[in-house]
Design an enzyme around this catalytic site. Structure first.
Site, PDB file in Angstrom:
ATOM      1  N   ASP A   1      -0.847  -5.911   9.024  1.00  0.00           N
ATOM      2  CA  ASP A   1      -1.848  -4.900   8.681  1.00  0.00           C
ATOM      3  C   ASP A   1      -3.133  -5.655   8.344  1.00  0.00           C
ATOM      4  OD1 ASP A   1      -3.405  -2.871   7.759  1.00  0.00           O
ATOM      5  OD2 ASP A   1      -1.942  -2.049   6.341  1.00  0.00           O
TER       6      ASP A   1
ATOM      7  N   LYS B   1     -13.514  -0.829   6.698  1.00  0.00           N
ATOM      8  CA  LYS B   1     -14.162  -1.566   5.616  1.00  0.00           C
ATOM      9  C   LYS B   1     -15.200  -2.548   6.163  1.00  0.00           C
ATOM     10  CE  LYS B   1     -10.332   0.078   3.789  1.00  0.00           C
ATOM     11  NZ  LYS B   1      -9.937   0.925   2.712  1.00  0.00           N
TER      12      LYS B   1
ATOM     13  N   TRP C   1       0.866  -1.190   0.000  1.00  0.00           N
ATOM     14  CA  TRP C   1       0.000   0.000   0.000  1.00  0.00           C
ATOM     15  C   TRP C   1       0.902   1.239   0.000  1.00  0.00           C
ATOM     16  CZ3 TRP C   1      -2.147   2.625   4.840  1.00  0.00           C
ATOM     17  CH2 TRP C   1      -3.176   3.521   4.501  1.00  0.00           C
TER      18      TRP C   1
HETATM   19  C1  LMR Z   1      -6.998   2.314  -0.437  1.00  0.00           C
HETATM   20  O1  LMR Z   1      -5.943   1.705  -0.533  1.00  0.00           O
HETATM   21  O2  LMR Z   1      -7.594   2.781  -1.415  1.00  0.00           O
HETATM   22  C2  LMR Z   1      -7.641   2.500   0.913  1.00  0.00           C
HETATM   23  O3  LMR Z   1      -6.892   1.832   1.873  1.00  0.00           O
HETATM   24  C3  LMR Z   1      -7.909   3.910   1.253  1.00  0.00           C
HETATM   25  C4  LMR Z   1      -6.683   4.727   1.489  1.00  0.00           C
HETATM   26  O4  LMR Z   1      -6.639   5.428   2.512  1.00  0.00           O
HETATM   27  O5  LMR Z   1      -5.741   4.714   0.694  1.00  0.00           O
END
Ligand code: LMR
Length: 395
Positions: free
Chosen positions: A211, A246, A130
């Site tokens: 996570d 979520k 992420w």
């Molecule tokens: C995403 O990856 O789109 C979500 O986890 C929202 C975010 O805060 O990035």
């Protein structure tokens, strides 16, 4: 003073979602940010949460601060949800947790504790991960190494590469793992692979930091927690960043927790005191409203049953969308998109180049990240064919 600072580029996720909102194209489709959308394209409020909210509004007698550790009811409910009712670590009293502003707050407090315990710790992150992980944990001063994870050729996990890279992680290092529904690729570890990671953590002495933002959106609440619970059953220490954004739909309420599984009860208390001081330094105390709602849903049998039914329907719909998208892409583009059905949760890489993703946005109003990560939960019966046809046109 302030004039020395320059305009920064937009956030790679939030910026594209905002660009989609501003796009006048009537056919536009937002597949950017990880938010569950129903068939009407609305991010719904769970019925169980609405019921909890009505009761809370009727009964709430104060808006005084919560304690730095947050709401006790919420913390114990979330610990049981994440670790399981029969968790040995819970029964041994060697778990503590702090309510945080969302999963991001949970990651940040986890990072603060890691840095306090081992300032030189290297955090091993999956490639890809992420995009917010590195700035979020790095702002505390932690260093990173990356381990191979996603193989674009197979659209699956490159487990041999992962293991080879993690062989270099040593005691005092931290390995950041996605508990389920990997963000951004949707490719998860099998339970046997979680077992191998547990073996490595035992032998090499690194600490897993999990996570856990999508529990219940892959295969179900219990199934999605199996890998994480295996680590907790086998290892003396595990850190977990949990989020209710979520699976309880509480995105804007910012509800999460950092859960510390420690060697013993005394250490769990010590870590909680450290986490409270860290929170005081960063944001003082967490927001109350969402956690009070989540606490009610998680600890009330009636509300809990309604919520579980709703979440199961949500999970099944996402998996149905995965099948529909696979079929539509295979029909319009040719090729093999079976990987979309194998993956879990909201995300998938379509395997497009950044230039193709940009063309999709500019020419068709189909918004996905430059990496071609899509939020599968943004698909519905009205936009499915349009998305597949647009992808076919840029291929
Ligand atoms: C995403 O990856 O789109 C979500 O986890 C929202 C975010 O805060 O990035």
């Amino acid at each position: 003073m302030l004039q020395v600072l320059q305009q920064l580029p937009a956030d790679p996720i939030l910026g594209l979602s905002a660009a989609c909102r501003a796009d006048p194209n009537p056919h536009k489709v937002d597949l950017t940010i990880g938010i569950y959308m129903d068939e009407q394209g609305v991010c719904p409020v769970f019925e169980a949460v609405q019921l909890a909210q009505r009761a809370l509004v009727a009964e709430e007698g104060t808006k005084a601060y919560l304690a730095a550790a947050g709401d006790e009811h919420f913390n114990t409910g979330l610990q049981r949800l994440v670790l399981g009712e029969g968790s040995t670590a819970l029964m041994e009293g060697r778990v503590s947790s702090i309510q945080t502003p969302g999963g991001c707050g949970a990651l940040r407090i986890g990072a603060e504790i890691i840095h306090a315990a081992a300032p030189g710790a290297k955090v091993w992150v999956s490639d890809p991960t992420w995009p917010v992980h590195i700035p979020l944990l790095g702002s505390v001063g932690l260093e990173f190494r990356s381990y191979r994870y996603y193989d674009p050729a197979t659209h699956g996990v490159n487990f041999d590469g992962m293991v080879a890279d993690l062989k270099q992680a040593v005691a005092g290092d931290v390995v950041l793992l996605h508990g389920c529904c990997h963000n951004p690729c949707g490719a998860d570890l099998t339970l046997a692979q979680w077992g191998v990671i547990a073996d490595m953590a035992e032998q090499q002495g690194f600490t897993p930091f999990v996570d856990f933002a999508y529990q219940g959106l892959g295969d179900g609440l219990e199934e999605d927690a199996a890998g994480l619970r295996l680590l907790v059953a086998r290892l003396p220490e595990v850190i977990i960043a949990a989020s209710c954004s979520k699976n309880l739909g509480l995105y804007r309420e910012r509800v999460g927790a950092t859960i510390f599984v420690c060697r013993d009860a005394a250490n769990a208390r010590a870590i909680l005191s450290q986490a409270q001081v860290a929170a005081r330094r960063v944001y003082s105390m967490p927001p109350a409203h969402g956690a009070l709602l989540a606490g009610r849903v998680l600890t009330d049998d009636h509300l809990g049953a309604i919520w579980r039914t709703e979440l199961t329907a949500m999970c099944q719909r996402i998996n149905g969308l995965r099948s529909n998208l696979r079929r539509a892409l295979e029909a319009k583009c040719g090729g093999d998109y079976a990987f979309i059905e194998r993956e879990k949760g909201m995300f998938s890489f379509l395997g497009l180049t950044a230039a193709q993703a940009q063309r999709l946005r500019q020419e068709f109003g189909v918004y996905m990240l430059d990496s071609s990560r899509i939020n599968v939960a943004g698909i519905n019966a009205r936009n499915l064919d349009y998305v597949a046809e647009s992808v076919a046109k840029v291929l």
